[in-house]
Scaffold this motif. Structure first.
Motif, PDB file in Angstrom:
ATOM      1  N   TRP A   7       0.777  -1.204   0.107  1.00 58.48           N
ATOM      2  CA  TRP A   7       0.123  -0.028  -0.068  1.00 58.48           C
ATOM      3  C   TRP A   7       0.922   1.276   0.145  1.00 58.48           C
ATOM      4  CZ3 TRP A   7       1.215  -1.583   5.098  1.00 58.48           C
ATOM      5  CH2 TRP A   7       1.240  -0.359   6.194  1.00 58.48           C
ATOM      6  N   HIS A  44       8.341  -1.426   9.819  1.00 67.09           N
ATOM      7  CA  HIS A  44       6.881  -1.412   9.249  1.00 67.09           C
ATOM      8  C   HIS A  44       6.199  -3.015   9.494  1.00 67.09           C
ATOM      9  CE1 HIS A  44       7.375   2.819   8.036  1.00 67.09           C
ATOM     10  NE2 HIS A  44       8.573   2.467   7.599  1.00 67.09           N
ATOM     11  N   SER A  52      -3.309  -9.704   2.531  1.00 63.92           N
ATOM     12  CA  SER A  52      -4.455 -10.210   1.591  1.00 63.92           C
ATOM     13  C   SER A  52      -3.868 -11.030   0.604  1.00 63.92           C
ATOM     14  CB  SER A  52      -5.223  -8.940   0.943  1.00 63.92           C
ATOM     15  OG  SER A  52      -6.156  -9.615   0.130  1.00 63.92           O
ATOM     16  N   ILE A  57      -8.172 -11.285   3.805  1.00 62.41           N
ATOM     17  CA  ILE A  57      -7.359 -10.544   4.686  1.00 62.41           C
ATOM     18  C   ILE A  57      -7.175 -11.000   5.884  1.00 62.41           C
ATOM     19  CG2 ILE A  57      -6.849  -8.442   5.808  1.00 62.41           C
ATOM     20  CD1 ILE A  57      -8.804  -7.070   3.874  1.00 62.41           C
ATOM     21  N   TYR A  58      -5.836 -11.494   6.065  1.00 59.27           N
ATOM     22  CA  TYR A  58      -5.084 -12.081   7.554  1.00 59.27           C
ATOM     23  C   TYR A  58      -4.550 -11.035   8.143  1.00 59.27           C
ATOM     24  CZ  TYR A  58      -6.075 -16.188   4.664  1.00 59.27           C
ATOM     25  OH  TYR A  58      -6.889 -17.178   3.956  1.00 59.27           O
ATOM     26  N   ARG A  59      -4.589 -11.058   9.421  1.00 54.29           N
ATOM     27  CA  ARG A  59      -3.785 -10.137  10.445  1.00 54.29           C
ATOM     28  C   ARG A  59      -2.499 -11.043  11.020  1.00 54.29           C
ATOM     29  NH1 ARG A  59      -6.429  -6.566  14.677  1.00 54.29           N
ATOM     30  NH2 ARG A  59      -6.909  -8.548  15.798  1.00 54.29           N
ATOM     31  N   ASP A  60      -2.625 -12.200  11.336  1.00 58.11           N
ATOM     32  CA  ASP A  60      -1.524 -12.700  11.952  1.00 58.11           C
ATOM     33  C   ASP A  60      -0.913 -14.025  11.524  1.00 58.11           C
ATOM     34  OD1 ASP A  60      -1.285 -10.844  14.234  1.00 58.11           O
ATOM     35  OD2 ASP A  60      -3.252 -11.211  14.525  1.00 58.11           O
ATOM     36  N   ALA A  61      -1.555 -14.666  10.459  1.00 52.26           N
ATOM     37  CA  ALA A  61      -1.515 -16.067  10.444  1.00 52.26           C
ATOM     38  C   ALA A  61      -0.035 -16.389   9.635  1.00 52.26           C
ATOM     39  CB  ALA A  61      -2.665 -16.591   9.464  1.00 52.26           C
ATOM     40  N   TYR A  73      -1.631  -8.826  -1.321  1.00 50.62           N
ATOM     41  CA  TYR A  73      -1.409  -7.484  -0.920  1.00 50.62           C
ATOM     42  C   TYR A  73      -0.914  -6.966   0.591  1.00 50.62           C
ATOM     43  CZ  TYR A  73      -3.810  -5.694  -4.993  1.00 50.62           C
ATOM     44  OH  TYR A  73      -4.112  -5.087  -6.456  1.00 50.62           O
ATOM     45  N   LEU A  75      -1.303  -4.481   3.344  1.00 47.26           N
ATOM     46  CA  LEU A  75      -2.120  -3.467   3.972  1.00 47.26           C
ATOM     47  C   LEU A  75      -2.020  -2.988   5.012  1.00 47.26           C
ATOM     48  CD1 LEU A  75      -5.741  -5.157   2.202  1.00 47.26           C
ATOM     49  CD2 LEU A  75      -4.257  -3.234   1.285  1.00 47.26           C
ATOM     50  N   PRO A  76      -2.451  -2.033   5.745  1.00 45.06           N
ATOM     51  CA  PRO A  76      -2.525  -1.597   7.102  1.00 45.06           C
ATOM     52  C   PRO A  76      -2.990  -2.711   8.100  1.00 45.06           C
ATOM     53  CG  PRO A  76      -2.950   0.293   6.130  1.00 45.06           C
ATOM     54  CD  PRO A  76      -2.976  -1.036   5.088  1.00 45.06           C
ATOM     55  N   ARG A  77      -2.484  -2.884   9.417  1.00 43.20           N
ATOM     56  CA  ARG A  77      -3.095  -3.643  10.352  1.00 43.20           C
ATOM     57  C   ARG A  77      -4.416  -3.371  10.429  1.00 43.20           C
ATOM     58  NH1 ARG A  77      -1.711  -8.129  13.424  1.00 43.20           N
ATOM     59  NH2 ARG A  77      -2.812  -8.051  15.220  1.00 43.20           N
ATOM     60  N   LEU A  78      -5.415  -3.963  10.166  1.00 39.58           N
ATOM     61  CA  LEU A  78      -6.794  -3.767  10.654  1.00 39.58           C
ATOM     62  C   LEU A  78      -7.237  -3.334  11.905  1.00 39.58           C
ATOM     63  CD1 LEU A  78      -8.960  -6.287   8.178  1.00 39.58           C
ATOM     64  CD2 LEU A  78      -8.356  -3.784   7.462  1.00 39.58           C
ATOM     65  N   ALA A  79      -8.086  -2.530  12.218  1.00 39.89           N
ATOM     66  CA  ALA A  79      -8.335  -1.969  13.477  1.00 39.89           C
ATOM     67  C   ALA A  79      -9.777  -2.175  13.566  1.00 39.89           C
ATOM     68  CB  ALA A  79      -7.743  -0.705  13.990  1.00 39.89           C
ATOM     69  N   GLY A  80     -10.452  -1.876  14.606  1.00 39.41           N
ATOM     70  CA  GLY A  80     -12.037  -1.693  14.663  1.00 39.41           C
ATOM     71  C   GLY A  80     -12.054  -1.271  16.123  1.00 39.41           C
TER      72      GLY A  80
ATOM     73  N   MET B 376      -7.954   3.402   7.359  1.00 42.60           N
ATOM     74  CA  MET B 376      -9.043   2.696   7.342  1.00 42.60           C
ATOM     75  C   MET B 376     -10.033   3.358   6.325  1.00 42.60           C
ATOM     76  SD  MET B 376      -8.535  -0.279   8.958  1.00 42.60           S
ATOM     77  CE  MET B 376      -6.888  -0.379   8.557  1.00 42.60           C
ATOM     78  N   PRO B 410     -13.695   2.463  12.611  1.00 39.43           N
ATOM     79  CA  PRO B 410     -13.131   3.609  12.897  1.00 39.43           C
ATOM     80  C   PRO B 410     -12.756   4.295  11.407  1.00 39.43           C
ATOM     81  CG  PRO B 410     -12.050   1.889  14.378  1.00 39.43           C
ATOM     82  CD  PRO B 410     -13.278   1.274  13.529  1.00 39.43           C
ATOM     83  N   GLY B 558     -13.698  -4.624  16.386  1.00 35.50           N
ATOM     84  CA  GLY B 558     -13.687  -5.070  14.737  1.00 35.50           C
ATOM     85  C   GLY B 558     -14.856  -6.083  14.727  1.00 35.50           C
ATOM     86  N   GLU B 640      -9.296 -16.212  11.519  1.00 33.91           N
ATOM     87  CA  GLU B 640      -9.216 -15.580  10.252  1.00 33.91           C
ATOM     88  C   GLU B 640     -10.319 -15.749   9.446  1.00 33.91           C
ATOM     89  OE1 GLU B 640      -6.771 -13.352   9.887  1.00 33.91           O
ATOM     90  OE2 GLU B 640      -4.917 -14.004  10.806  1.00 33.91           O
ATOM     91  N   GLU B 750     -20.265  -3.158  13.598  1.00 39.02           N
ATOM     92  CA  GLU B 750     -19.728  -1.911  13.021  1.00 39.02           C
ATOM     93  C   GLU B 750     -20.289  -1.214  11.839  1.00 39.02           C
ATOM     94  OE1 GLU B 750     -15.135  -1.709  14.515  1.00 39.02           O
ATOM     95  OE2 GLU B 750     -15.610  -3.712  13.509  1.00 39.02           O
TER      96      GLU B 750
END
Lengths: 81, 804
Positions: A7, A44, A52, A57-61, A73, A75-80, B376, B410, B558, B640, B750
């Motif tokens: 990205w 980073h 992705s 999309i995977y965050r940690d796998a 891809y 991508l930034p780490r998803l936050a929620g 985001m 967010p 999330g 995931e 969300e």
């Protein structure tokens, strides 16, 4: 080999390259080899990103397989909330 | 989804899932028996209070607490000297809970006191002498980006610049947007000015309030705009809002003389509280146990720490338990509201309604520290559309305001407000129904998303088609009313999750979860456990276990709790079923492989396995001690495959042209839930998101004075919607299974807050006859817009706002 798309803000850290070819069979290998090829990317990647693979999309796998020719891809780490 | 998880077959008929049983915490909450954060007490407990900066930006030269410590009843004072900076990953969170060299916003914690009573603690705060050097401040996102703005952090340099340090190309490009394209009809916003960056020139070698630049997209937007028959660009503005949870932050800390500590409090993530607090106090993680109380709302605002490490430090110093509770003023000034933002959007389309290019630039302030959700926001901005040429740029900016915290999806509501407003305007401009315009351009399976990846199966078009069929969309409007439509996207995710399911001696089940229940998730977990085990819902009781009872669980955020804890619950139940079948096999003297579990009973798998009376779960549980001991199921996963989510909202409003007041007359939410485990809670999430979005759209805003101080830190002056402000919000649940979950569910917490800002803005714009570009659309702003429209009649369209 997989083509990895970075990205925008990572692109500048990787010397302006948006797409990088990497030999990786899973996410861990992908992140390791990206960091080796572009050391400026390493902090980073270590701070956390999402990956992705073919639209999912995977965050940690770390060990999620990356089939050859996959669409990948970073991508930034998803936050929620 | 991990390979060992088997999805149910398509068309599977559920027994408990999909029903609407009473929630397990309902009676406690309506009778007052439920224990919230401020309900915790301990013998010998002290009361902790925080001294907060009266200045928006000031260097702290010294702190003298000697007089406070000398006051009878004061047992401890902590300041920056009691917290050592260590791991750089925790630097900002530490500096936010206790200021170091500078106070970065009004309300920033500077010191804290523990005393025998609240009265003594408050007196002590007045005796603490802080020598401030007041510095110039900045609270506005655009002003903070200017070259002459006061800089908050000397060590912050803009990351992610396109071309650093010389941005001549960007500057040249910026000027381009000040001009109307030749031979094209174009609506432009005069306030966007001649620069994409409002005079800011990214400069990575000089300290800046701009932490980071993000960019997403593909194709060539300039070529795309050249193909457009009509191009509209607008600049929008949103103000910061607070999540508005009713329960203030509260905790009780007890640090023992043996170096072990306990914390009780309201949080969306007690494992996070444990890990962060232990890190900041230099404790072993195993020496701190955190128990999550019932929670009176979070919505993302309780995904970080504020009081907890401070209370623990006070307790360690005083040698006694310390309770801390924020008042409402502190919640507003010193917890984590969302960002304020400016949003520039440009979209071009053909007369036939096909979008040829779309571009946005988003500037979000994240308070005094880096990390606004602009990444985001930029990723989500155009995620609903199938676009050949798209670009989204986001700037993460710091200002002298409290550090923002997450707020449901967010960033996404902010960018959706701008994008969906321009989409609406384009549709009307070419004379196409806004719904048909969206259908014509909607993302679907195989679409390359605006943030990069290609979509798998997604449910946007079904939500749009459901709008078309819904009677609301065709219902007649009265004079003075307007209807707005908007769609929204959110990612959803899973995360680290650990669940234990214990079979009790009487055949009931105790389910231990690690995700605090902020929206009725315990009921959904009980349903999923009951479904798998084949027992009634009321035989399962779920608790949120403390941090020493289960493996690590990520924060409830999330939209992940029902997805990931649900997945783990199903797997833990299947694990227990395997053990139950094993016990039955032992009793029958046959192989465990020859036993199956059906409708709550172990049964021989066929006639070859033998002829045995089925054993119920209760039968097997009763003799567990004789067959090998306790029976429990466990599952640990980093889930995931949460699956993205889409929602489309229809809003009807009535605008009083004399007072500027907006009344929501009808509202409908249509969203894909994958599978609704407990439909009432899914509807509640849809309605709650809409209600909060209505507040954000119409009334809520952080108002800062010239002095950099918050002017409205209370619910009298910061107006959230109350029941009398809202119609009954209608909901439609679509169920398009998510292949990443055994029952097909998607998170629903969300996405429902993403469309309302734009849906209401589109409705108000239609009713008022003028395009609304700023939130909140409070009465003064609506009157001003209506007045401006009247005064602006006859001006050329290139200079004016909307044509509607």
């Amino acid at each position: 080999m997989v083509d990895v798309v970075l990205w925008g803000s990572l692109k500048s850290v990787a010397g302006g390259k948006a797409k990088i070819e990497v030999e990786a069979a899973n996410i861990r290998q992908l992140l390791t080899r990206l960091g080796e090829a572009h050391p400026a990317l390493k902090p980073h990647l270590e701070r956390g990103v999402s990956v992705s693979i073919d639209g999912r999309i995977y965050r940690d796998a770390w060990f999620q397989p990356i089939p050859p020719g996959s669409e990948v891809y970073i991508l930034p780490r998803l936050a929620g909330g | 989804m991990p390979l060992d998880i088997k999805p149910v077959a398509p068309g599977h008929s559920f027994t408990v899932v999909g029903t609407r049983p009473l929630r397990p915490d309902g009676l406690d909450k309506v009778t007052g028996r439920a224990k919230f954060g401020a309900d915790a007490t301990a013998p010998g407990m002290l009361i902790g209070k925080v001294l907060r900066s009266p200045h928006a930006h000031a260097r702290i030269r010294s702190i003298d607490a000697s007089k406070a410590l000398a006051l009878p009843g004061v047992k401890a004072v902590v300041t920056r000297d009691d917290f050592k900076e260590g791991d750089p990953d925790f630097r900002d969170v530490l500096r936010n809970i206790m200021a170091r060299d500078k106070a970065l916003y009004e309300g920033h914690a500077v010191a804290a006191v523990a005393a025998v009573s609240a009265i003594v603690a408050r007196k002590a705060l007045k005796l603490i002498k802080v020598d401030y050097q007041v510095l110039p401040h900045v609270t506005d996102v655009e002003q903070a980006m200017r070259a002459d703005a006061p800089v908050l952090h000397d060590d912050m340099f803009t990351a992610g610049l396109e071309e650093a340090p010389d941005n001549a190309a960007s500057a040249a490009k910026a000027e381009e947007f000040g001009h109307v394209e030749d031979a094209k009809e174009k609506e432009s916003d005069p306030h966007h000015g001649a620069s994409l960056t409002g005079g800011f020139r990214p400069q990575s070698k000089k300290p800046s309030n701009v932490a980071k630049r993000h960019e997403f997209g593909h194709g060539d937007v300039e070529k795309g705009f050249a193909k457009a028959d009509i191009v509209i660009e607008r600049k929008f503005r949103t103000e910061a809002t607070h999540q508005g949870y009713i329960e203030p932050h509260a905790c009780l800390a007890n640090y023992g003389s043996d170096g072990q500590g306990e914390l009780w409090g309201c949080t969306q993530g007690h494992y996070m509280v444990r890990n962060v607090s232990a890190q900041l106090l230099g404790m072993d993680v195993s020496k701190l146990r955190v128990t999550a109380s019932e929670i009176g709302g979070g919505f993302g605002g309780k995904t970080t720490v504020f009081l907890e490490p401070v209370a623990l430090a006070l307790s360690r110093k005083a040698g006694k338990p310390v309770k801390m509770v924020m008042n409402r003023d502190e919640v507003f000034r010193a917890s984590g509201p969302t960002s304020s933002a400016t949003i520039w959007v440009k979209i071009g389309c053909t007369k036939a309604g096909r979008i040829t290019a779309a571009e946005t630039e988003l500037k979000l302030q994240g308070g005094a520290f880096a990390g606004s959700p602009v990444d985001m926001a930029a990723m989500a901005a155009f995620a609903c559309y199938d676009l050949e040429n798209v670009k989204a740029v986001g700037w993460d900016v710091v200002v002298n305001r409290p550090k923002q915290a997450a707020y449901r999806a967010p960033g996404a509501p902010i960018s959706a407000f701008g994008v969906e407003s321009v989409i609406d305007e384009l549709a009307h401009k070419i004379g196409m129904d806004p719904l048909d315009f969206r259908l014509k351009n909607a993302a679907k399976e195989g679409t390359k998303s605006s943030y990069g990846p290609t979509y798998g199966p997604i449910g946007l078009i079904p939500t749009l088609e459901a709008v078309k069929k819904h009677p609301h969309y065709k219902a007649p409007l009265k004079a003075g009313q307007g209807r707005g439509l908007a769609t929204g996207f959110w990612f959803n995710f899973g995360g680290q999750t650990c669940v234990s399911l214990n079979i009790n001696i009487d055949g009931t089940v105790a389910l231990a979860l690690g995700t605090p229940d902020i929206g009725g998730s315990r009921a959904s977990m009980c349903q999923m456990a009951a479904e798998e085990l084949g027992i009634p819902y009321d035989k399962v009781r779920a608790v949120v276990a403390d941090t020493s009872s289960l493996g690590f669980n990520d924060v409830t955020e999330g939209s992940r709790a029902t997805f990931s804890s649900g997945l783990a619950t199903i797997q833990a139940a299947r694990d227990a079923i395997g053990k139950l079948c094993g016990r039955a096999a032992q009793m029958w003297g046959i192989s465990a492989d020859a036993v199956v579990w059906k409708k709550g009973h172990a049964k021989p798998s066929g006639s070859n396995a033998g002829n045995f009376e089925p054993l119920s779960l209760a039968d097997i549980a009763k003799v567990a001690a004789n067959t090998g001991g306790p029976i429990a199921g466990h599952y640990e996963v980093n889930a995931e495959g949460a699956g993205v989510s889409f929602s489309t909202h229809i809003a009807d409003v009535e605008v009083d042209r004399e007072t500027g007041r907006t009344l929501i007359t009808r509202y409908t939410v249509i969203q894909d839930a994958g599978k609704a485990i407990h439909p009432s809670y899914v509807e509640g999430q849809y309605q709650g998101g809409a209600a909060q979005g209505i507040g954000w759209a119409l009334n809520e805003e952080y108002i800062y004075g010239e002095d950099g101080k918050l002017q409205n830190p209370g619910f009298l002056d910061y107006r959230i919607p109350v029941a009398s402000d809202l119609p009954m919000i209608d909901t439609v649940i679509l169920e398009i299974p998510n292949p990443g979950h055994p029952y097909g569910l998607r998170g629903v917490g969300e996405t429902s807050i993403v469309p309302p800002l734009a849906a209401i803005a589109n409705a108000v714009s239609a009713a008022a006859g003028v395009r609304m570009l700023e939130l909140p659309m409070s009465p003064p702003k609506i009157l001003k817009a209506i007045g401006g429209q009247a005064a602006g009649k006859g001006k050329s369209k290139e200079k004016g706002g909307s044509k509607r």
